[in-house]
Design a protein around this motif. Structure first.
Motif, PDB file in Angstrom:
ATOM      1  N   ILE A   1       0.827  -1.203   0.000  1.00  0.00           N
ATOM      2  CA  ILE A   1       0.000   0.000   0.000  1.00  0.00           C
ATOM      3  C   ILE A   1       0.866   1.259   0.000  1.00  0.00           C
ATOM      4  CG2 ILE A   1      -1.553   1.366   1.467  1.00  0.00           C
ATOM      5  CD1 ILE A   1      -2.893  -1.177   2.296  1.00  0.00           C
ATOM      6  N   TRP A   2       2.020   1.189   0.595  1.00  0.00           N
ATOM      7  CA  TRP A   2       2.766   2.385   0.952  1.00  0.00           C
ATOM      8  C   TRP A   2       3.104   3.283  -0.227  1.00  0.00           C
ATOM      9  CZ3 TRP A   2       5.730   2.650   5.920  1.00  0.00           C
ATOM     10  CH2 TRP A   2       5.171   1.809   6.869  1.00  0.00           C
ATOM     11  N   ARG A   3       3.364   2.715  -1.384  1.00  0.00           N
ATOM     12  CA  ARG A   3       3.740   3.527  -2.540  1.00  0.00           C
ATOM     13  C   ARG A   3       2.608   4.438  -2.985  1.00  0.00           C
ATOM     14  NH1 ARG A   3       8.502   1.702  -4.856  1.00  0.00           N
ATOM     15  NH2 ARG A   3       9.215  -0.311  -4.083  1.00  0.00           N
ATOM     16  N   SER A   4       1.379   4.080  -2.664  1.00  0.00           N
ATOM     17  CA  SER A   4       0.216   4.874  -3.063  1.00  0.00           C
ATOM     18  C   SER A   4      -0.359   5.670  -1.905  1.00  0.00           C
ATOM     19  CB  SER A   4      -0.874   3.948  -3.628  1.00  0.00           C
ATOM     20  OG  SER A   4      -0.392   3.180  -4.692  1.00  0.00           O
ATOM     21  N   LEU A   5       0.286   5.608  -0.752  1.00  0.00           N
ATOM     22  CA  LEU A   5      -0.314   6.159   0.463  1.00  0.00           C
ATOM     23  C   LEU A   5      -0.652   7.640   0.328  1.00  0.00           C
ATOM     24  CD1 LEU A   5      -1.105   5.362   3.343  1.00  0.00           C
ATOM     25  CD2 LEU A   5       1.171   6.082   4.078  1.00  0.00           C
ATOM     26  N   PHE A   6       0.240   8.400  -0.290  1.00  0.00           N
ATOM     27  CA  PHE A   6       0.032   9.844  -0.381  1.00  0.00           C
ATOM     28  C   PHE A   6      -1.188  10.203  -1.221  1.00  0.00           C
ATOM     29  CE2 PHE A   6       2.355   8.809  -4.164  1.00  0.00           C
ATOM     30  CZ  PHE A   6       1.916   9.701  -5.112  1.00  0.00           C
ATOM     31  N   ARG A   7      -1.719   9.242  -1.979  1.00  0.00           N
ATOM     32  CA  ARG A   7      -2.859   9.512  -2.834  1.00  0.00           C
ATOM     33  C   ARG A   7      -4.200   9.346  -2.111  1.00  0.00           C
ATOM     34  NH1 ARG A   7      -2.343   6.912  -8.659  1.00  0.00           N
ATOM     35  NH2 ARG A   7      -4.094   8.341  -8.900  1.00  0.00           N
ATOM     36  N   PHE A   8      -4.172   8.880  -0.861  1.00  0.00           N
ATOM     37  CA  PHE A   8      -5.415   8.724  -0.110  1.00  0.00           C
ATOM     38  C   PHE A   8      -5.805  10.083   0.474  1.00  0.00           C
ATOM     39  CE2 PHE A   8      -3.864   4.210   0.493  1.00  0.00           C
ATOM     40  CZ  PHE A   8      -4.766   3.676  -0.411  1.00  0.00           C
ATOM     41  N   SER A   9      -6.474  10.878  -0.298  1.00  0.00           N
ATOM     42  CA  SER A   9      -6.750  12.262   0.089  1.00  0.00           C
ATOM     43  C   SER A   9      -7.782  12.385   1.202  1.00  0.00           C
ATOM     44  CB  SER A   9      -7.225  13.051  -1.134  1.00  0.00           C
ATOM     45  OG  SER A   9      -8.393  12.478  -1.681  1.00  0.00           O
ATOM     46  N   CYS A  10      -8.527  11.300   1.498  1.00  0.00           N
ATOM     47  CA  CYS A  10      -9.534  11.331   2.566  1.00  0.00           C
ATOM     48  C   CYS A  10      -9.023  10.714   3.861  1.00  0.00           C
ATOM     49  CB  CYS A  10     -10.800  10.592   2.114  1.00  0.00           C
ATOM     50  SG  CYS A  10     -11.660  11.341   0.732  1.00  0.00           S
ATOM     51  N   LEU A  11      -7.810  10.184   3.865  1.00  0.00           N
ATOM     52  CA  LEU A  11      -7.302   9.456   5.023  1.00  0.00           C
ATOM     53  C   LEU A  11      -7.084  10.378   6.214  1.00  0.00           C
ATOM     54  CD1 LEU A  11      -6.378   6.554   5.760  1.00  0.00           C
ATOM     55  CD2 LEU A  11      -4.043   7.302   5.265  1.00  0.00           C
ATOM     56  N   THR A  12      -7.732  10.073   7.343  1.00  0.00           N
ATOM     57  CA  THR A  12      -7.585  10.880   8.553  1.00  0.00           C
ATOM     58  C   THR A  12      -6.903  10.127   9.687  1.00  0.00           C
ATOM     59  OG1 THR A  12      -9.817  10.255   9.280  1.00  0.00           O
ATOM     60  CG2 THR A  12      -9.598  12.298   8.009  1.00  0.00           C
ATOM     61  N   ALA A  13      -6.939   8.793   9.674  1.00  0.00           N
ATOM     62  CA  ALA A  13      -6.315   7.996  10.733  1.00  0.00           C
ATOM     63  C   ALA A  13      -5.477   6.898  10.099  1.00  0.00           C
ATOM     64  CB  ALA A  13      -7.373   7.396  11.645  1.00  0.00           C
ATOM     65  N   PHE A  14      -4.199   6.840  10.490  1.00  0.00           N
ATOM     66  CA  PHE A  14      -3.261   5.875   9.919  1.00  0.00           C
ATOM     67  C   PHE A  14      -2.535   5.184  11.064  1.00  0.00           C
ATOM     68  CE2 PHE A  14       0.994   5.316   7.598  1.00  0.00           C
ATOM     69  CZ  PHE A  14       0.619   4.079   7.113  1.00  0.00           C
ATOM     70  N   LEU A  15      -2.651   3.845  11.111  1.00  0.00           N
ATOM     71  CA  LEU A  15      -2.021   3.052  12.152  1.00  0.00           C
ATOM     72  C   LEU A  15      -1.084   2.052  11.482  1.00  0.00           C
ATOM     73  CD1 LEU A  15      -5.238   3.601  12.891  1.00  0.00           C
ATOM     74  CD2 LEU A  15      -4.611   2.406  14.980  1.00  0.00           C
ATOM     75  N   VAL A  16       0.167   2.040  11.897  1.00  0.00           N
ATOM     76  CA  VAL A  16       1.149   1.146  11.301  1.00  0.00           C
ATOM     77  C   VAL A  16       1.823   0.346  12.411  1.00  0.00           C
ATOM     78  CG1 VAL A  16       2.851   3.014  11.298  1.00  0.00           C
ATOM     79  CG2 VAL A  16       3.237   1.012   9.885  1.00  0.00           C
ATOM     80  N   SER A  17       1.981  -0.969  12.184  1.00  0.00           N
ATOM     81  CA  SER A  17       2.600  -1.811  13.211  1.00  0.00           C
ATOM     82  C   SER A  17       3.378  -2.947  12.563  1.00  0.00           C
ATOM     83  CB  SER A  17       1.536  -2.384  14.158  1.00  0.00           C
ATOM     84  OG  SER A  17       0.680  -3.278  13.476  1.00  0.00           O
ATOM     85  N   ASP A  18       4.383  -3.421  13.292  1.00  0.00           N
ATOM     86  CA  ASP A  18       5.142  -4.610  12.915  1.00  0.00           C
ATOM     87  C   ASP A  18       5.779  -4.475  11.538  1.00  0.00           C
ATOM     88  OD1 ASP A  18       6.220  -7.099  13.403  1.00  0.00           O
ATOM     89  OD2 ASP A  18       4.501  -8.194  12.613  1.00  0.00           O
TER      90      ASP A  18
END
Length: 227
Positions: A133-150
């Motif tokens: 997902i990460w390569r496209s992450l900046f394109r999620f213009s509606c994203l308000t909460a992002f949780l990353v683990s492991d």
């Protein structure tokens, strides 16, 4: 329950399945026409949440929330894309996508042919299986909460992983249990002008933290179990 019968449950909007046994191995998407919220928690035998043959992508407009937790055999969410075993989930109205403790989950492709498949996503949880997902992450213009683990990364954001920027719409960011993380790039976080909460938890190798400063919008900072 036969798939033909499932289609008649037009009033069903939410399914939450907890502690399912080994007999519950799969769940079809796109069968219940108005199903919005789907949860699977502690499904010991669940192997796939799949799109059956004959279901076109337009049938996946209903789901707005999909969560899977502690499903150790789960491999597929969506359908296989034929690209190194990756899967795709064409759900244009999905706003919450959360997976955790699903160690066998195959990588998910969120972008295909330049098109973001989850354009309305607001909350996203990423573990190792979802690293694509990460390569496209900046394109999620509606994203308000992002949780990353492991994640096995030494710096956050991770330029070595093919990305170095985050969507400026973020309000909540959580980094948890990344055993190799040594540095959080404060300069990259400063562009997050809407960020209100930052949580950094159980990153045991963390050495450098936000040397460049914090976003001025930040109202809550939580750091726990980071030496």
């Amino acid at each position: 329950m036969p798939k033909e019968m499932m289609r008649h449950y037009t009033s069903l909007e939410s399914i939450k399945i907890f502690h399912a046994g080994n007999h519950f191995m799969s769940f079809p998407l796109g069968i219940f026409p108005n199903l919005c919220s789907i949860w699977f928690v502690m499904g010991k035998g669940l192997e796939k949440v799949y799109i059956p043959e004959g279901i076109d992508d337009n049938r996946l407009v209903s789901p707005s929330e999909l969560r899977a937790g502690a499903c150790p055999r789960l491999e597929i969410i969506g359908k296989e894309a034929g690209e190194g075993g990756a899967t795709v989930l064409p759900a244009p109205n999905l706003t919450f996508f959360d997976t955790n403790s699903c160690e066998k989950l195959k990588p998910a492709l969120i972008e295909m042919k330049g098109e973001v498949l989850l354009p309305k996503i607001k909350q996203l949880t990423i573990e190792k299986p979802l690293r694509s997902i990460w390569r496209s992450l900046f394109r999620f213009s509606c994203l308000t909460a992002f949780l990353v683990s492991d994640m096995e990364m030494e710096c956050f954001p991770n330029p070595d992983g093919g990305w170095s920027s985050l969507p400026t719409s973020l309000r909540y960011l959580e980094i948890m249990e990344c055993p190799k993380l040594r540095r959080v790039d404060g300069k990259a976080l400063q562009i997050l002008s809407s960020l209100q909460e930052l949580h950094i938890l159980s990153c045991i190798q963390l050495e450098s933290l936000l040397e460049e400063g914090l976003p001025l919008s930040l109202g809550h900072l939580v750091i726990s179990k980071c030496p």
